[in-house]
Design a protein around this motif. Sequence first.
Motif, PDB file in Angstrom:
ATOM      1  N   GLU A 188      34.748  46.064  30.752  1.00  0.00           N
ATOM      2  CA  GLU A 188      34.438  47.139  31.698  1.00  0.00           C
ATOM      3  C   GLU A 188      35.362  48.343  31.523  1.00  0.00           C
ATOM      4  N   ALA A 189      36.593  48.107  31.097  1.00  0.00           N
ATOM      5  CA  ALA A 189      37.596  49.177  30.981  1.00  0.00           C
ATOM      6  C   ALA A 189      37.751  49.715  29.562  1.00  0.00           C
ATOM      7  N   ILE A 190      36.978  49.197  28.611  1.00  0.00           N
ATOM      8  CA  ILE A 190      37.229  49.522  27.203  1.00  0.00           C
ATOM      9  C   ILE A 190      37.140  51.015  26.917  1.00  0.00           C
ATOM     10  N   SER A 215      49.862  39.459  27.889  1.00  0.00           N
ATOM     11  CA  SER A 215      49.372  40.700  27.280  1.00  0.00           C
ATOM     12  C   SER A 215      50.530  41.551  26.800  1.00  0.00           C
ATOM     13  N   TYR A 216      50.363  42.091  25.604  1.00  0.00           N
ATOM     14  CA  TYR A 216      51.364  42.978  25.007  1.00  0.00           C
ATOM     15  C   TYR A 216      50.724  44.330  24.717  1.00  0.00           C
ATOM     16  N   ASN A 231      47.003  34.472  36.312  1.00  0.00           N
ATOM     17  CA  ASN A 231      45.946  35.156  37.051  1.00  0.00           C
ATOM     18  C   ASN A 231      45.445  36.307  36.187  1.00  0.00           C
ATOM     19  N   PRO A 232      44.159  36.334  35.845  1.00  0.00           N
ATOM     20  CA  PRO A 232      43.650  37.342  34.916  1.00  0.00           C
ATOM     21  C   PRO A 232      43.434  38.730  35.513  1.00  0.00           C
ATOM     22  N   LYS A 233      43.527  38.878  36.803  1.00  0.00           N
ATOM     23  CA  LYS A 233      43.067  40.093  37.464  1.00  0.00           C
ATOM     24  C   LYS A 233      43.887  41.348  37.191  1.00  0.00           C
ATOM     25  N   GLN A 234      45.161  41.249  36.868  1.00  0.00           N
ATOM     26  CA  GLN A 234      46.000  42.439  36.699  1.00  0.00           C
ATOM     27  C   GLN A 234      46.257  42.830  35.253  1.00  0.00           C
ATOM     28  N   HIS A 235      45.812  42.042  34.293  1.00  0.00           N
ATOM     29  CA  HIS A 235      46.119  42.319  32.891  1.00  0.00           C
ATOM     30  C   HIS A 235      45.560  43.661  32.415  1.00  0.00           C
ATOM     31  N   VAL A 236      44.353  43.990  32.825  1.00  0.00           N
ATOM     32  CA  VAL A 236      43.770  45.272  32.413  1.00  0.00           C
ATOM     33  C   VAL A 236      44.569  46.422  33.008  1.00  0.00           C
TER      34      VAL A 236
END
Length: 181
Positions: free
Chosen positions: A81-83, A147-148, A164-169
């Motif tokens: 969605e953010a790509i 994430s790096y 928790n995957p929600k903040q990685h983006v």
Amino acid sequence: MNTLLKFATFALAGAATLAAPAWAALKEGAQAPDFSAPAYLAGKPFTFKLADALKKGPVVVYFFPAAHTPGCNLEAHLFSEAIDQFKAQHATVIGVTAGNTSELAAFSQETEHCGGKFPVAADDGAKIAKEYDALLPMRPGWSDRTSYVIAPSGKIVHVYSNLNPKQHVRETLDAVKALGK
């Protein structure tokens, strides 16, 4: 009763420690280990090379435990969605996993996951994850959710590790935007 209260407090503190996010050992400012890996974009195989991607701009390398698992499905969808926001910053996004690697071709093209918008790479044996200290402690041989953000110089400029995957983006996009300032 006082002993029971102390024990409960100790137990809660221990549980909170175990539930806290893991912190990757590779720190900001460290040189990112170079790698190449078999990858898929929209179901099509190719070899992803970090050195080549860095020539185009910053790279977000996000490790995830396994394709077709709930948290990883959500994280891939959020990145898809953010790509366009990442591309506006000339950043490349690559997901890397050691889990369920035989499912990556499908995972890379399915609309509810990557949607063909960014590649995912197979890290059989978790060799890349090990170099990045992104191994999942409770499931040896699988990648942790870490994430790096890597600057074109090859230096790590941001690290975020949390199951928790929600903040990685948000974490990685903010770091990429900060590079452009």
